[in-house]
Design an enzyme around this catalytic site. Structure first.
Site, PDB file in Angstrom:
ATOM      1  N   GLU A 292      -8.136  39.400  25.185  1.00 25.95           N
ATOM      2  CA  GLU A 292      -7.501  40.513  25.906  1.00 25.95           C
ATOM      3  C   GLU A 292      -6.106  40.781  25.352  1.00 25.95           C
ATOM      4  O   GLU A 292      -5.140  40.909  26.110  1.00 25.95           O
ATOM      5  CB  GLU A 292      -7.422  40.196  27.406  1.00 25.95           C
TER       6      GLU A 292
ATOM      7  N   GLU B 187     -16.810  39.668  30.007  1.00 27.00           N
ATOM      8  CA  GLU B 187     -16.467  38.899  31.209  1.00 27.00           C
ATOM      9  C   GLU B 187     -16.774  39.779  32.399  1.00 27.00           C
ATOM     10  O   GLU B 187     -16.076  40.757  32.656  1.00 27.00           O
ATOM     11  CB  GLU B 187     -14.973  38.529  31.255  1.00 27.00           C
TER      12      GLU B 187
HETATM   13  C1  GLA Z   1      -9.352  37.605  32.155  1.00 28.55           C
HETATM   14  C2  GLA Z   1      -9.267  36.468  31.160  1.00 28.55           C
HETATM   15  C3  GLA Z   1      -9.972  35.225  31.640  1.00 28.55           C
HETATM   16  C4  GLA Z   1      -9.660  34.958  33.085  1.00 28.55           C
HETATM   17  C5  GLA Z   1     -10.035  36.154  33.915  1.00 28.55           C
HETATM   18  C6  GLA Z   1      -9.762  36.004  35.392  1.00 28.55           C
HETATM   19  O1  GLA Z   1     -10.478  38.296  31.984  1.00 28.55           O
HETATM   20  O2  GLA Z   1      -9.768  36.847  29.902  1.00 28.55           O
HETATM   21  O3  GLA Z   1      -9.569  34.161  30.832  1.00 28.55           O
HETATM   22  O4  GLA Z   1      -8.302  34.699  33.203  1.00 28.55           O
HETATM   23  O5  GLA Z   1      -9.269  37.253  33.511  1.00 28.55           O
HETATM   24  O6  GLA Z   1     -10.406  34.920  35.912  1.00 28.55           O
END
Ligand code: GLA
Ligand code: CA
Length: 765
Positions: A177, A254
Site C-alpha cells: 500500500e 486484502e
Molecule cells: C492494510 C494493510 C494490512 C493491514 C490492514 C488492516 O490493508 O495492508 O497490513 O494493516 O490494512 O488490518
C-alpha cells in the site's frame, strides 16, 4: 477429456507429472497450467500461530474452500539485530510454505519490507531508528542497503519454493500500500529490483493499494491489485482499475473479514452475511481474492503495533473477528463462508480438522515477587535525555532517573516531551502522575512542593511502534526532553528493562513479598492434561506475561481484551512457570485459565467520544471558509476555499445528507497553499455533536486516522445539522478541503450541504 487429464495430473502430480506447474497472468484472468484460475487465498501470519499449530490452521483454510495461503514476511521477526538472521522454529517461513504445499495449497508471499499488519513498526526493525536521520520507506541509502540484505537472505529460504522451481509460491508482492504513504515510483522500482535480485524472478510480482491511491506508484511491469473491506461496493472499487487496465485479472488482495482491536476501544466485529456476500459477488465476477484475515491468531510478545493519529496501540489478540477464531476454532462466519465456497468448488470440501483440546486451569497464586525498583540492572549515564534506541534497546520499558536541581513548587509543570508511550513519574518513590500518549498526556502539575535533590524516576513503557503512515519513525522512551517549569532537566541515569525472557527470568522474586507499584510476580501451576487455555488477567493492571519462557503478550486492565491466549503446545504435563511484569500493580495476585476468551470488556472511564455533558457548538457569528454542496458520488471530492484561510481550529458542519439517515465521513484532508494535503499527525478531535458508539467505533477521530475504511458516523436518531471540531495542533494555512465518504455502495451517510470553518481561536462550546 481435458478435465480428466487435469484431474489425473493433479492426483498424481507429485509422482508422475513431475513437470512443474505454471501460474501466469492471462487476459482478464490468472492462468494455472494454461487454465483460468481464481485465487481464493486465506491470509494467515506464521508468527501469529504457534509453529506446532501451523498445519492445523492450513488444513482449516483448505477445508474452508481456499486454494492458496497468503502470508506477510515480518522482517523484524527474522533480524532482531543487524545481520543476525533467524529462520528457525516459529520463524521457519520456508517450513510453513512447505506445509501448505503438503496440503495442496499455493502460497502468495508478501515480503514487505514494510507490511503494516498491526505489527510493531509495520515489520521494520527498530534498529533502523538508531540512524537519527533515517527516512524509512524512501531511497535513503542505508534503508535500501538493509532492505537488500534482508531480502537476499529471505530469497535463500523462499526463492527455491517458487512454483516453476517445484514449490508452491505463485505470486510475490512488492512493498505494501505504498500509495497510502507516498508518491515515489523510483522507490517502488527499487524495492521491485531488490525483490528480483533476491531470486523472485519466476513468479508474477504485484503491488497492492487502495482504489483511491493505486495510480500514484503503479509500475508498468507489475500487476495491480486492490485492498478493501467487508461491505465495500465491489464494482465501485474496481471501476478505475478496469479503466486503467481493461485486460488485467482483477484481485482484491486484502478483503478485510473483520478489523483489529486497540487498547481502550470497543471490540471490532463485521457482519458475517455482508462479508460472505462480498466474496460471493467477487466469485460471480471471476475476481480473485485474499481474505484478510482468514485466521488472525495472536500477536504474541511485544510484536503488536499501533496506529497514529491518535496514537493507539494494538491488543495482543489478533482475532480480527475472522472466520477461524484466535484459538483455531470454526465460527458461524466460517460455516457461512464454507457453504458459499462449497458451491463454487468442483469437489466436496474436506471436513475441518478438530481443534486442539481446551483446558481450564484452576486459580493459582503468583506467590513470589520483587519490586522492579529493587532489581534494576546496571545504569547507563547520559547528560541529556535520549530515546530507548540510543541505548541499544528495542522494546520493553525504560527507567530514567535524576535529582531535582532546585526546589519545585506545587502547581509547577513537569513536561515530558514526548512520552512513548505510557509513563509513571515518582518523586522519592511516591507516584506523582501517570501519562498516557493515547490521550496526548505529556505534562502535569506537581501536586506538592518538592525539595532540591528529590529523586525523580520516570518509568516509561513502550507499547507498539506505529505501523502505518509517516509516524512509523516512532522512537520509544522519552524522545526529546524533560522540563521542570522552564528548566531542562539533565544528568540522567538510564536503566534498560527489555522484555526478553532471559532478562525477566533473572529477577530474584521472594516468597511472600507483596510490593506495591511496578513489580515482577512469579508462580507456577500443574497440569495433568495439556490444552489451550485463556489466562484471565482481569485482576492485573498493565504489563506482560511469560509462560515457560515464552512472552505471551501485553495485558491492560482497560480492555477490551481481558484474557491472553495460552496455547497448549507451549504447556507441559507437570509444572508450568509463569512470570508477570505488572507496571501498574494488581488487585489480586492470582491467575486462572478459562475455556473461553474475553475480548470485549472495556473498563473504566474510557469514553472515546468527544462531547462533554452540556456542550453544544455555537456557530452564530462565525464566517465559513466555504459553504457548498457536495456531489452525490463516491470517492474523494476536492473543495477549494474562496480565499486561502488560516487557523488552528477546524469545524466541519454537515447541514444535510444526500439521503435520509445518519451522517458519515471516512477521511478529511486539508489542502495547503501548494494544493497538497497537509500532515495530520497532530490533529485531535475536540468536539462531535453525535457519534455512533453502540454498534461501532465510529467516533470523530476516525476522519483523520488515515484509514479509508473507518469513519465518523452520527447515531441513527440524531438530527442534522451535525458538526465535528478538530484542533490541528498548529496555526495552519489552507486553500481547500478534501472529503471522502464511506466506501460502501451508495456512499452511505454522504454529506450534501456543508460549511467549513477555520479559525485561530477555539470555537464556542
Ligand atoms: C492494510 C494493510 C494490512 C493491514 C490492514 C488492516 O490493508 O495492508 O497490513 O494493516 O490494512 O488490518
Ligand atoms: Ca478513517
Amino acid at each position: 477429456m481435458r478435465l480428466f487429464t487435469t484431474l489425473f495430473c493433479a492426483a498424481v502430480a507429485a509422482s508422475l507429472c513431475a513437470k512443474p506447474e505454471a501460474f501466469t497472468v492471462g487476459k482478464g484472468t490468472f492462468l494455472l497450467n494454461g487454465e483460468p484460475f481464481i485465487v481464493k487465498a486465506a491470509e494467515v501470519h506464521y508468527p501469529r500461530i504457534p509453529e506446532p499449530y501451523w498445519e492445523h490452521r492450513i488444513q482449516m483454510c483448505k477445508a474452508l474452500g481456499m486454494n492458496t495461503i497468503c502470508i506477510y514476511v515480518f522482517w523484524n521477526f527474522h533480524e532482531r539485530a543487524p545481520g543476525d538472521f533467524d529462520f528457525s522454529g516459529n520463524a521457519d517461513v520456508a517450513k510453513f510454505c512447505r506445509l501448505a504445499q503438503k496440503h495442496g495449497m499455493y502460497v502468495i508471499v508478501r515480503p514487505g519490507p514494510y507490511v503494516c499488519a498491526e505489527w510493531e513498526m509495520g515489520g521494520l526493525p527498530w534498529w533502523l531508528l538508531k540512524k537519527e536521520d533515517i527516512r524509512l520507506r524512501t531511497n535513503d541509502p542505508y534503508y535500501l542497503e538493509r532492505v537488500g540484505l534482508f531480502l537476499k537472505r529471505l530469497g535463500r529460504e523462499l526463492a527455491p519454493l517458487q512454483l516453476a522451481r517445484g514449490g508452491n509460491i505463485i505470486m510475490v508482492q512488492v512493498e505494501n500500500e505504498y500509495g497510502a504513504y507516498a508518491a515515489d515510483k523510483s522507490h517502488v522500482s527499487n524495492i521491485r529490483d531488490l525483490v528480483r535480485a533476491a531470486g523472485f524472478t519466476d513468479v508474477p510480482l504485484f503491488q497492492c493499494d487502495w482504489t483511491s491511491t493505486f495510480k500514484r506508484n503503479g509500475l508498468d511491469d507489475l500487476l495491480w491489485t486492490l485492498n478493501f473491506g467487508t461491505g465495500a461496493d465491489i464494482d465501485g472499487q474496481f471501476r478505475a482499475l478496469k479503466e486503467a487496465r481493461p485486460d488485467t485479472p482483477l484481485m482484491c488482495s486484502e478483503y478485510w473479514s473483520g478489523w483489529f482491536d486497540h487498547w481502550g476501544r470497543k471490540h471490532e466485529t463485521r457482519s458475517a452475511d455482508v462479508m460472505v456476500k462480498g466474496i460471493g459477488d467477487m466469485l460471480d465476477r471471476n475476481i480473485s481474492f485474499s481474505l484478510y484475515m482468514t485466521h488472525g491468531g495472536t500477536t504474541f510478545g511485544w510484536w503488536g503495533g499501533a496506529n497514529n493519529p491518535a496514537y493507539s496501540a494494538m491488543c495482543s489478540s489478533y482475532d480480527y473477528d475472522a472466520p477461524i477464531n484466535e484459538a483455531g476454532h470454526v465460527t458461524p462466519k466460517y460455516e457461512k463462508l464454507r457453504a458459499l465456497l462449497q458451491k463454487h468448488a468442483k469437489a466436496p470440501l474436506p471436513e475441518p480438522p478438530a481443534p486442539p483440546p481446551v483446558v481450564t486451569v484452576p486459580t493459582f497464586a503468583l506467590d513470589r515477587a520483587v519490586s522492579l525498583f529493587d532489581t534494576l540492572p546496571a545504569p547507563k549515564s547520559t547528560e541529556a535525555i535520549r530515546p530507548m534506541e540510543a541505548f541499544d534497546q528495542g522494546w520493553g520499558a525504560i527507567l530514567y532517573t535524576t535529582e531535582l536541581p532546585r526546589a519545585a513548587k506545587k502547581g509547577e509543570t513537569l513536561a515530558i516531551d514526548e512520552v512513548h508511550d505510557w509513563a509513571q513519574v515518582f518523586a522519592d518513590g511516591n507516584l506523582l502522575a501517570r501519562l498516557d500518549r493515547r490521550k496526548k498526556e505529556f505534562a502535569f502539575t506537581l501536586p506538592a512542593d518538592l525539595p532540591a535533590g528529590t529523586k525523580l524516576d520516570i518509568l516509561v513503557e513502550a507499547m507498539g511502534r506505529v505501523n502505518f503512515g509517516g509516524s512509523i519513525h516512532d522512537r520509544k522512551g522519552i524522545t526529546n526532553q524533560v522540563k521542570l517549569g522552564n528548566d531542562v532537566l539533565t544528568g540522567w541515569q538510564v536503566f534498560n528493562l527489555p522484555p526478553e525472557h532471559a532478562f525477566v527470568a533473572a529477577k530474584a522474586a521472594k516468597p511472600g513479598a507483596h510490593p506495591s507499584g511496578p513489580a515482577y510476580w512469579v508462580g507456577a501451576f500443574d497440569l495433568d492434561k495439556v490444552g489451550d487455555t485463556f489466562l484471565d488477567m482481569r485482576d492485573w493492571g498493565k504489563g506482560m506475561v511469560w509462560v515457560n519462557g515464552i512472552a505471551l503478550g501485553r495485558f491492560w486492565e482497560i480492555g477490551p481484551q481481558q484474557t491472553l491466549f495460552l496455547p497448549g503446545c507451549w504447556l507441559k504435563k507437570g509444572r508450568n512457570e509463569v512470570i508477570v511484569l505488572d507496571l501498574k500493580g494488581p488487585r489480586a495476585t492470582t491467575l486462572r485459565g478459562l475455556d473461553k476468551p474475553i475480548l470485549d470488556q472495556l473498563r473504566g472511564n474510557l469514553s472515546d467520544t468527544h462531547r462533554k455533558p452540556g456542550q453544544a457548538l455555537d456557530l452564530a457569528g462565525e464566517t465559513p471558509a466555504l459553504e457548498t454542496a457536495l456531489k452525490a458520488a463516491g470517492g474523494w471530492q476536492n473543495l477549494a476555499f474562496a480565499a486561502p484561510a488560516k487557523g488552528r481550529h477546524l469545524c466541519i458542519e454537515v447541514r444535510s445528507t444526500q439521503r435520509p439517515g445518519p451522517v458519515a465521513i471516512a477521511e478529511i484532508e486539508l489542502l495547503g497553499p501548494d494544493g497538497k494535503p497537509l500532515p495530520r499527525e497532530d490533529w485531535r478531535a475536540t468536539y462531535a455533536d453525535s457519534e455512533e458508539t453502540r454498534s461501532g467505533n465510529a467516533t470523530a477521530d476516525k476522519v483523520y486516522d488515515l484509514q479509508e475504511s473507518t469513519f465518523w458516523q452520527t447515531t441513527p436518531d440524531a438530527k442534522a445539522p451535525h458538526a465535528i471540531v478538530l484542533d490541528l495542533g498548529t496555526e495552519t494555512q489552507a486553500t481547500g478541503i478534501r472529503i471522502l465518504p464511506r466506501a460502501e455502495k451508495g456512499a452511505p451517510g454522504q454529506p450534501k450541504d456543508v460549511r467549513i470553518f477555520l479559525k485561530t481561536t477555539p470555537f464556542k462550546l
